[in-house]
Motif scaffolding. Structure first.
Motif, short mmCIF file in Angstrom:
data_model
loop_
_atom_site.label_atom_id
_atom_site.label_comp_id
_atom_site.label_asym_id
_atom_site.label_seq_id
_atom_site.Cartn_x
_atom_site.Cartn_y
_atom_site.Cartn_z
N UNK A 69 35.03 32.77 44.38
CA UNK A 69 34.62 33.79 43.41
C UNK A 69 35.34 35.11 43.69
N UNK A 70 35.49 35.45 44.97
CA UNK A 70 36.23 36.65 45.33
C UNK A 70 37.69 36.56 44.92
N UNK A 71 38.28 35.40 45.11
CA UNK A 71 39.68 35.19 44.69
C UNK A 71 39.82 35.32 43.18
N UNK A 72 38.86 34.78 42.45
CA UNK A 72 38.86 34.88 41.00
C UNK A 72 38.77 36.35 40.56
N UNK A 73 37.98 37.11 41.28
CA UNK A 73 37.85 38.55 40.99
C UNK A 73 39.17 39.27 41.24
N UNK A 74 39.89 38.86 42.27
CA UNK A 74 41.18 39.48 42.59
C UNK A 74 42.19 39.24 41.46
N UNK A 75 42.15 38.07 40.87
CA UNK A 75 43.05 37.79 39.74
C UNK A 75 42.79 38.75 38.59
N UNK A 76 41.51 39.04 38.37
CA UNK A 76 41.17 40.00 37.31
C UNK A 76 41.62 41.40 37.71
N UNK A 77 41.43 41.75 38.98
CA UNK A 77 41.86 43.06 39.48
C UNK A 77 43.37 43.24 39.27
N UNK A 78 44.12 42.19 39.52
CA UNK A 78 45.57 42.24 39.34
C UNK A 78 45.92 42.56 37.89
N UNK A 79 45.19 41.96 36.96
CA UNK A 79 45.44 42.24 35.54
C UNK A 79 45.19 43.71 35.23
N UNK A 80 44.12 44.27 35.82
CA UNK A 80 43.82 45.69 35.60
C UNK A 80 44.90 46.57 36.21
N UNK A 81 45.35 46.21 37.40
CA UNK A 81 46.40 46.99 38.07
C UNK A 81 47.72 46.92 37.33
N UNK A 82 47.90 45.86 36.55
CA UNK A 82 49.11 45.71 35.74
C UNK A 82 48.99 46.42 34.39
N UNK A 83 47.84 47.03 34.14
CA UNK A 83 47.72 47.85 32.95
C UNK A 83 46.70 47.42 31.92
N UNK A 84 46.05 46.26 32.12
CA UNK A 84 45.04 45.83 31.15
C UNK A 84 43.80 46.70 31.27
N UNK A 85 43.11 46.84 30.15
CA UNK A 85 41.91 47.67 30.08
C UNK A 85 40.69 46.84 30.49
N UNK A 86 39.95 47.25 31.55
CA UNK A 86 38.78 46.47 31.96
C UNK A 86 37.75 46.30 30.86
N UNK A 87 37.69 47.25 29.95
CA UNK A 87 36.73 47.18 28.86
C UNK A 87 36.97 45.97 27.96
N UNK A 88 38.20 45.43 28.01
CA UNK A 88 38.58 44.32 27.14
C UNK A 88 38.65 42.98 27.88
N UNK A 89 38.38 42.98 29.18
CA UNK A 89 38.49 41.74 29.98
C UNK A 89 37.11 41.14 30.19
N UNK A 90 36.91 39.94 29.70
CA UNK A 90 35.60 39.29 29.77
C UNK A 90 35.17 39.02 31.21
N UNK A 91 33.87 39.11 31.44
CA UNK A 91 33.29 38.71 32.72
C UNK A 91 33.47 37.19 32.88
N UNK A 92 33.84 36.75 34.06
CA UNK A 92 34.08 35.33 34.29
C UNK A 92 33.01 34.73 35.21
#
Length: 324
Positions: free
Chosen positions: A266-289
């Motif tokens: 689960x932590x690894x899965x969260x890191x993948x989402x963090x990487x997307x945010x760090x690459x410029x994606x808006x957290x407001x638009x990224x679904x909870x997994x």
């Protein structure tokens, strides 16, 4: 000023600008990590996050610095940690477990917050919806299969009818799970008997209050109770009651069985989402997994101490077996 002096001044300005840009480019990313309490599941989620980010190129001490703090189960401390991260101006916050996520989200609005081990982000008022958070918060949920866990209890102890559940009514994540457990218990012909603890020192008393009143005990993924799980295990062993837990690490600590997610993954899965945010994606638009891979974990040593025979059908389905 002479023409030569102007050229020298312009050259100095250019060098200064280049140096500033180089420093900004080389400055490491700063991630603040806030965790409500230390216990194996939350620790594994944290480690999975760090390990996966390292695989993605964020190397601790080189281009990323982590500032980790545990609130030791105290809400006021969780708020203090969140204020520190706000003041320090970290680049991202990882909030582990519902209370820490609530403290961070309540105080910090201008820094991306990644959550993990949060049961119901909507009920905790962290996001507007699972599909579209609409805030500076996104990440993963550790909502466990409560009904499947109670079904496992019935398979292990088919004569059990009265099931005691120990939890902290002040944790939104626990309240959500108990609500699910009430509905599931009604479907399965079980009677849920509740015992609450507001802090870890009350867990033993809450568990003891169930003796003579229940046929089995169930502990959801409650941070307060899991941090003092040894107290519940002690009661279950003395009273010879099967103890079903909400996650695998509690089984390793002495509970009988669980249908569990993997917190490290689960932590690894969260890191993948963090990487997307760090690459410029808006957290407001990224679904909870959520995590879809579940596994049955058994502790045969605990079964012996509790005097509970494990059916062969359950053993055959187990992904992990602890003990002989």
């Amino acid at each position: 000023m002479s023409q030569l002096s102007r050229r020298i001044a312009l050259l100095l300005v250019a060098v200064l600008l280049m140096s500033t840009a180089a420093f900004a480019q080389s400055a490491p990313l700063r991630i603040g990590i806030t965790q409500i309490v230390e216990h194996p599941s939350l620790d594994q989620a944290r480690q999975g996050f760090i390990d996966r980010l390292a695989e993605l190129g964020y190397v601790e001490g080189t281009n990323v610095l982590y500032d980790y703090h545990s609130a030791q189960g105290d809400w006021a401390t969780a708020q203090t940690i969140a204020r520190k991260f706000q003041t320090d101006g970290v680049d991202m916050i990882l909030a582990i477990a519902t209370p820490s996520a609530q403290a961070a989200a309540h105080l910090v609005k201008d820094i991306p917050i990644l959550i993990t081990a949060v049961t119901d982000p909507v009920a905790a008022e962290l996001v507007e919806s699972i599909e579209r958070p609409g805030t500076n918060v996104t990440g993963t949920s550790d909502l466990t299969p409560v009904k499947a866990q109670l079904e496992l209890l019935k398979e292990i102890a088919p004569t059990a009818v009265r099931v005691g559940v120990v939890y902290n009514a002040g944790e939104v994540n626990s309240v959500v799970q108990v609500e699910i457990a009430r509905a599931a218990a009604a479907e399965l012909g079980l009677q849920l008997i509740e015992a609450t603890a507001t802090n870890s020192s009350e867990v033993l008393q809450a568990a003891q209050s169930l003796q003579g009143r229940v046929d089995a005990i169930y502990v959801p993924t409650d941070n307060t109770v899991v941090s003092a799980l040894e107290s519940v295990v002690l009661v279950a062993e003395r009273a010879r009651l099967p103890l079903i837990a909400g996650e695998a690490d509690s089984v390793a600590k002495g509970a009988l069985a669980s249908v569990s997610i993997d917190y490290y993954q689960l932590g690894r899965q969260t890191a993948d989402i963090a990487h997307r945010v760090l690459q410029g994606e808006n957290p407001a638009e990224i679904a909870i997994e959520y995590q879809n891979e579940l596994s049955i974990v058994l502790n045969l040593d605990a079964a012996e101490r509790m005097g509970v025979p494990i059916p062969d059908s359950v053993i055959a389905k187990a992904v992990r077996i602890i003990g002989d």
